[in-house]
Design a protein around this motif. Structure first.
Motif, PDB file in Angstrom:
ATOM      1  N   ALA A   1       0.831  -1.209   0.000  1.00  0.00           N
ATOM      2  CA  ALA A   1       0.000   0.000   0.000  1.00  0.00           C
ATOM      3  C   ALA A   1       0.866   1.260   0.000  1.00  0.00           C
ATOM      4  O   ALA A   1       0.573   2.229  -0.720  1.00  0.00           O
ATOM      5  CB  ALA A   1      -0.948  -0.012   1.198  1.00  0.00           C
TER       6      ALA A   1
ATOM      7  N   MET B   1       2.553   1.564  -3.479  1.00  0.00           N
ATOM      8  CA  MET B   1       1.545   1.973  -4.454  1.00  0.00           C
ATOM      9  C   MET B   1       1.188   3.447  -4.269  1.00  0.00           C
ATOM     10  O   MET B   1       1.087   4.195  -5.245  1.00  0.00           O
ATOM     11  CB  MET B   1       0.304   1.090  -4.305  1.00  0.00           C
ATOM     12  N   GLY B   2       0.999   3.864  -3.042  1.00  0.00           N
ATOM     13  CA  GLY B   2       0.653   5.254  -2.776  1.00  0.00           C
ATOM     14  C   GLY B   2       1.726   6.223  -3.233  1.00  0.00           C
ATOM     15  O   GLY B   2       1.440   7.206  -3.933  1.00  0.00           O
TER      16      GLY B   2
ATOM     17  N   TRP C   1      -4.259   5.500  -1.091  1.00  0.00           N
ATOM     18  CA  TRP C   1      -3.430   4.343  -0.728  1.00  0.00           C
ATOM     19  C   TRP C   1      -2.572   4.669   0.504  1.00  0.00           C
ATOM     20  O   TRP C   1      -2.454   3.844   1.418  1.00  0.00           O
ATOM     21  CB  TRP C   1      -2.516   3.934  -1.882  1.00  0.00           C
TER      22      TRP C   1
ATOM     23  N   VAL D   1      -9.016  -1.205   0.490  1.00  0.00           N
ATOM     24  CA  VAL D   1      -8.074  -1.891  -0.408  1.00  0.00           C
ATOM     25  C   VAL D   1      -8.834  -2.528  -1.571  1.00  0.00           C
ATOM     26  O   VAL D   1      -8.400  -2.423  -2.730  1.00  0.00           O
ATOM     27  CB  VAL D   1      -7.241  -2.945   0.354  1.00  0.00           C
TER      28      VAL D   1
ATOM     29  N   LEU E   1      -9.902   0.243  -3.982  1.00  0.00           N
ATOM     30  CA  LEU E   1      -8.744   0.744  -4.731  1.00  0.00           C
ATOM     31  C   LEU E   1      -8.301  -0.273  -5.779  1.00  0.00           C
ATOM     32  O   LEU E   1      -7.955   0.097  -6.907  1.00  0.00           O
ATOM     33  CB  LEU E   1      -7.600   1.086  -3.779  1.00  0.00           C
TER      34      LEU E   1
ATOM     35  N   TRP F   1      -4.105  -7.856  -4.537  1.00  0.00           N
ATOM     36  CA  TRP F   1      -4.675  -6.984  -3.502  1.00  0.00           C
ATOM     37  C   TRP F   1      -5.969  -7.557  -2.942  1.00  0.00           C
ATOM     38  O   TRP F   1      -6.216  -7.466  -1.750  1.00  0.00           O
ATOM     39  CB  TRP F   1      -4.920  -5.580  -4.035  1.00  0.00           C
TER      40      TRP F   1
END
Length: 147
Positions: free
Chosen positions: A9, A12-13, A59, A73, A76, A115
């Protein structure tokens, strides 16, 4: 698995915020092979870059929660998967894009199942930590991390 979810996470963010800001700042120059695409594509790319940066911020917000919320999650992941499906539609209608876009499509289709699988890992681990805590009033903070 909870640690893998949290790291994933965060990565990804950070990646989405960086990519989004790159598109906001770079405009057409941020799109491989499209530096001369014109004002309309430049405007669209910068706008979508801001949206993608915002997606990355969600994220990062999720990664900071204790536990990482599975529902967030999953949403997203679904949005990212929808982006990959959009790329497949474009491929069907217009043919093959720049190879970099193909690589992005592969990631957009491959990551979401991972995910979805990891989504509740942190909530499960949190539940186990809470279940294994001493009874209330034993002089220990009720929060599993001691907060």
């Amino acid at each position: 698995m909870a640690g893998v979810l949290r790291v994933f996470a965060w990565v990804m963010g950070v990646a989405c915020v960086a990519i989004g800001l790159f598109h906001v700042i770079g405009g057409n120059a941020a799109i491989p092979g499209e530096a001369d695409a014109g004002a309309t594509i430049d405007s669209l790319g910068r706008f979508l870059g801001a949206i993608f940066a915002g997606y990355g911020l969600v994220w990062l917000w999720a990664a900071r929660q204790d536990p990482v919320p599975a529902r967030v999650v999953r949403w997203l992941a679904a949005v990212f998967l929808l982006g990959g499906v959009g790329r497949l539609l474009s491929l069907a209608v217009h043919g093959w894009p720049h190879p970099f876009q193909v690589a992005l499509a592969v990631m957009e289709l491959a990551f979401p199942p991972l995910w979805f699988w990891l989504a509740d890992a942190d909530e499960r681990a949190y539940g186990e930590r809470v279940r294994d805590m001493p009874p209330a009033g034993a002089g220990v903070s009720p929060h599993p991390t001691g907060r």
